[in-house]
Design a protein around this motif. Structure first.
Motif, PDB file in Angstrom:
ATOM      1  N   MET A 121       5.659 -17.041  -1.009  1.00 50.20           N
ATOM      2  CA  MET A 121       5.889 -15.749  -1.615  1.00 50.20           C
ATOM      3  C   MET A 121       6.141 -14.717  -0.513  1.00 50.20           C
ATOM      4  O   MET A 121       5.460 -14.698   0.504  1.00 50.20           O
ATOM      5  CB  MET A 121       4.649 -15.349  -2.434  1.00 50.20           C
ATOM      6  CG  MET A 121       4.798 -14.030  -3.104  1.00 50.20           C
ATOM      7  SD  MET A 121       3.286 -13.646  -3.997  1.00 50.20           S
ATOM      8  CE  MET A 121       3.940 -12.807  -5.362  1.00 50.20           C
ATOM      9  N   GLU A 122       7.122 -13.868  -0.743  1.00 52.90           N
ATOM     10  CA  GLU A 122       7.480 -12.865   0.252  1.00 52.90           C
ATOM     11  C   GLU A 122       6.477 -11.718   0.235  1.00 52.90           C
ATOM     12  O   GLU A 122       5.914 -11.382  -0.794  1.00 52.90           O
ATOM     13  CB  GLU A 122       8.872 -12.300  -0.040  1.00 52.90           C
ATOM     14  CG  GLU A 122       9.994 -13.299   0.168  1.00 52.90           C
ATOM     15  CD  GLU A 122      11.338 -12.662  -0.083  1.00 52.90           C
ATOM     16  OE1 GLU A 122      11.994 -12.299   0.903  1.00 52.90           O
ATOM     17  OE2 GLU A 122      11.693 -12.523  -1.261  1.00 52.90           O
ATOM     18  N   SER A 123       6.325 -11.109   1.392  1.00 51.77           N
ATOM     19  CA  SER A 123       5.415  -9.965   1.474  1.00 51.77           C
ATOM     20  C   SER A 123       6.176  -8.676   1.174  1.00 51.77           C
ATOM     21  O   SER A 123       7.411  -8.625   1.212  1.00 51.77           O
ATOM     22  CB  SER A 123       4.783  -9.883   2.863  1.00 51.77           C
ATOM     23  OG  SER A 123       5.766  -9.499   3.810  1.00 51.77           O
ATOM     24  N   TYR A 124       5.420  -7.665   0.915  1.00 47.08           N
ATOM     25  CA  TYR A 124       5.986  -6.346   0.624  1.00 47.08           C
ATOM     26  C   TYR A 124       6.810  -5.843   1.813  1.00 47.08           C
ATOM     27  O   TYR A 124       7.899  -5.314   1.654  1.00 47.08           O
ATOM     28  CB  TYR A 124       4.835  -5.380   0.302  1.00 47.08           C
ATOM     29  CG  TYR A 124       5.265  -3.965   0.068  1.00 47.08           C
ATOM     30  CD1 TYR A 124       5.988  -3.618  -1.073  1.00 47.08           C
ATOM     31  CD2 TYR A 124       4.952  -2.955   0.963  1.00 47.08           C
ATOM     32  CE1 TYR A 124       6.375  -2.311  -1.300  1.00 47.08           C
ATOM     33  CE2 TYR A 124       5.341  -1.650   0.737  1.00 47.08           C
ATOM     34  CZ  TYR A 124       6.051  -1.322  -0.398  1.00 47.08           C
ATOM     35  OH  TYR A 124       6.436  -0.043  -0.619  1.00 47.08           O
ATOM     36  N   GLN A 125       6.297  -6.023   2.996  1.00 46.41           N
ATOM     37  CA  GLN A 125       6.987  -5.557   4.206  1.00 46.41           C
ATOM     38  C   GLN A 125       8.319  -6.276   4.401  1.00 46.41           C
ATOM     39  O   GLN A 125       9.310  -5.664   4.807  1.00 46.41           O
ATOM     40  CB  GLN A 125       6.089  -5.762   5.443  1.00 46.41           C
ATOM     41  CG  GLN A 125       4.855  -4.886   5.449  1.00 46.41           C
ATOM     42  CD  GLN A 125       5.209  -3.403   5.495  1.00 46.41           C
ATOM     43  OE1 GLN A 125       6.166  -2.998   6.135  1.00 46.41           O
ATOM     44  NE2 GLN A 125       4.433  -2.600   4.789  1.00 46.41           N
ATOM     45  N   SER A 126       8.361  -7.574   4.124  1.00 49.48           N
ATOM     46  CA  SER A 126       9.620  -8.308   4.307  1.00 49.48           C
ATOM     47  C   SER A 126      10.671  -7.854   3.301  1.00 49.48           C
ATOM     48  O   SER A 126      11.854  -7.763   3.625  1.00 49.48           O
ATOM     49  CB  SER A 126       9.385  -9.817   4.200  1.00 49.48           C
ATOM     50  OG  SER A 126       8.996 -10.166   2.881  1.00 49.48           O
TER      51      SER A 126
END
Length: 172
Positions: free
Chosen positions: A1-6
Motif C-alpha cells: 500500500m502506498e503512503s500518503y507522502q508517496s
C-alpha cells in the motif's frame, strides 16, 4: 500500500507535467492564432468588445459616481445622499432635513407621523351552512390509550458486500 507522502510526490510530479504540457500547447495555439490573424488582417476590436489599446493592459473599470448629500442631521452634521438604507437620525419628515430646504423647514425635524392603516380586505364569502369551528386539543384524560404491539422477530441478514471500486485509468 502506498503512503500518503508517496502519493503527494506523484501529484506534485503530475502537476509539473501538466503545467509544462499546457505551456507548450498554449505556444502552439498562439502561433496558430497569429497566422490566422495575419492572414485575415483581424483587428483586436473585431475579436473583443472594449479591447484595450495596448495588448496586455487591463481596461480600467468606470469610476462609481457618488451622489451629493441631500439631507443633513442638524445635531451632528452627518449627511445622507438619499441612496441606500435610511439613517437612524432621519426621523419623520425627510423634507425637514433637506440641505437646500425652504427657510421655514430648515432644522425643524418633526415627530414621526402615525402610519395610516390600509383598508381591511373584505371577508371571503363563506359557504352556506359552514360554521367556523376551532379545534380544541384533547386533554390527556380524554385520549384513548394506544395499544403497543410487538413486531414479529425476523432473522438477521448480513449486509451485502460493497462492490469493488472501478480501477482508475492510468496514463500510458
Amino acid at each position: 500500500m502506498e503512503s500518503y507522502q508517496s502519493i503527494l510526490a506523484k501529484i506534485s510530479v503530475l502537476h509539473k507535467k501538466a503545467s509544462e504540457l499546457r505551456e507548450s500547447e498554449k505556444k502552439r495555439a498562439v502561433a496558430e492564432m497569429r497566422k490566422l490573424i495575419e492572414l485575415y488582417d483581424v483587428k483586436a476590436s473585431e475579436l473583443f468588445s472594449n479591447a484595450p489599446a495596448a495588448a496586455g493592459r487591463a481596461v480600467p473599470a468606470p469610476a462609481k459616481k457618488t451622489a451629493p448629500p441631500k439631507y443633513r442631521d442638524p445635531a451632528t452634521g452627518k449627511t445622507w445622499s438619499g441612496r441606500g438604507k435610511r439613517p437612524t437620525w432621519l426621523v419623520g419628515d425627510k423634507d425637514a432635513y433637506l440641505i437646500d430646504a425652504p427657510a421655514g423647514l430648515a432644522g425643524k425635524a418633526q415627530k414621526p407621523k402615525a402610519k395610516v392603516q390600509a383598508k381591511a380586505k373584505p371577508a371571503a364569502a363563506k359557504k352556506p351552512g359552514a360554521a367556523k369551528t376551532t379545534a380544541k386539543p384533547k386533554s390527556a384524560a380524554k385520549r384513548k390509550p394506544v395499544q403497543k404491539t410487538a413486531l414479529p422477530k425476523t432473522e438477521s441478514v448480513a449486509p451485502a458486500a460493497a462492490p469493488e471500486p472501478a480501477a482508475l485509468p492510468t496514463a500510458a
